[in-house]
Design a protein around this motif. Structure first.
Motif, short mmCIF file in Angstrom:
data_model
loop_
_atom_site.label_atom_id
_atom_site.label_comp_id
_atom_site.label_asym_id
_atom_site.label_seq_id
_atom_site.Cartn_x
_atom_site.Cartn_y
_atom_site.Cartn_z
N GLU A 135 -19.74 -13.52 3.21
CA GLU A 135 -20.10 -12.38 3.81
C GLU A 135 -18.81 -11.28 3.87
O GLU A 135 -18.82 -10.73 4.61
N ILE A 234 -23.07 -8.67 9.50
CA ILE A 234 -23.80 -9.20 8.24
C ILE A 234 -24.05 -10.88 7.78
O ILE A 234 -23.40 -11.32 8.02
N TYR A 235 -24.65 -11.01 7.32
CA TYR A 235 -25.45 -12.34 7.20
C TYR A 235 -26.34 -12.62 5.97
O TYR A 235 -26.24 -11.37 5.64
N HIS A 236 -25.84 -13.37 4.52
CA HIS A 236 -26.64 -13.87 3.78
C HIS A 236 -27.82 -14.72 3.87
O HIS A 236 -27.37 -15.55 5.10
#
Length: 314
Positions: A135, A234-236
């Protein structure tokens, strides 16, 4: 919670709504088409017709819904697979990711929404670095000219959403969707699967672009986890096996009962399809979702596309 999903009739919306309802949430789901309201209601959501590019329409719908959470899953990526339509879909999606995002954020702020979760995409991670990004990686700052608007729209979503101060802003960088309702499924009208079956989706160049794929059910469950437990940022959302195109595309073809994909030189197809698609097939980077699993307690039903494209296509 009371959750407003913009784009409830899309591929991920159709998986997300039932998962949220099953967990006791109250869902209001938008659609552009009055003809789709019955389908949204059948998923378990309260349907509302909204023009996401009309700020008054968005503000009115959000004000009436009074949600605690807004989930932005709006795209225009559906329809016939011809070049002209693809350009129109891309342009419409860019507007939804810029103007549509701004309209939803303004409406959410006005009613005191405390969390805003939005869809981003992992295919345009910065091209420098190793084959897999976490991230801390950023969206590619210098994309090919034919992808500048699309990449700028992704960057706008991420910056606008994670930059809010009045609530928790979360951007989810999804990998490539596959499974029911997506372009890679067993459905006869699934565009990408159809191209694979007809051997019209080749391995370009060495096929060294690394893609992260994600089953649509797992994409939805990660979104539920972000809604319930996510922190700003943010997250993947990808599976545990990012793979180069030259690895996963032949395996997908085999799972679909198709012949092996053709291989074509990048220089030959670049003038026909543009620099952007060639770049995605040859230079893309995959993503690591370890943060999402660690912080949100997310587990995958299909940890690898190798089993997902066999067991989870319908």
């Amino acid at each position: 919670m009371r959750i407003f999903i913009a784009g409830a009739s899309g591929a991920i919306g159709r998986e997300l709504v039932p998962q949220l309802v099953a967990r006791g949430h109250e869902v209001i789901g938008t659609t552009r088409s009055p003809a789709k309201t019955a389908a949204v209601r059948a998923l378990g959501a309260e349907p509302v017709v909204v023009d996401a590019l009309d700020p008054d329409s968005v503000a009115d719908a959000v004000a009436k819904a009074e949600p605690e959470v807004i989930v932005h899953q709006l795209t225009a990526l559906s329809g016939p697979s011809n070049f002209r339509n693809a350009k129109k879909m891309a342009a419409a999606t860019n507007r939804l990711r810029t103007e549509g995002t701004d309209h939803l954020l303004a409406a959410g702020r006005a009613v005191g929404v405390r969390k805003f979760v939005a869809q981003s995409n992992s295919l345009w991670m910065e091209r420098t670095g190793g084959p897999v990004a976490d991230e801390e990686g950023r969206i590619e700052p210098n994309p090919p000219k034919d992808m500048e608007e699309a990449v700028a729209a992704l960057r706008h979503v991420e910056n606008a959403v994670t930059g809010i101060s009045w609530g928790d802003g979360i951007a989810l960088r999804y990998g490539g969707f596959y499974g029911r309702g997506t372009d890679i499924s067993s459905a006869p009208d699934a565009v990408m699967a159809m191209l694979v079956r007809k051997r019209r989706l080749p391995v370009i160049g060495g096929g060294g672009g690394v893609w992260s794929l994600i089953h649509i059910t797992d994409a939805a469950s990660a979104t539920v986890a972000a809604i319930e437990r996510g922190k700003p940022g943010i997250y993947h959302v990808g599976d545990d096996e990012p793979a180069p195109v030259h690895v996963w595309l032949p395996e997908l073809a085999r799972a679909l009962g198709a012949g092996a994909p053709r291989r074509v030189p990048a220089w030959l197809v670049r003038p026909l399809i543009g620099k952007g698609p060639v770049d995605m097939m040859t230079r893309a980077r995959g993503i690591s979702s370890e943060k999402t699993k660690r912080e949100l307690g997310w587990t995958l039903r299909y940890p690898t596309w190798r089993t997902g494209v066999i067991e989870g296509m319908s």
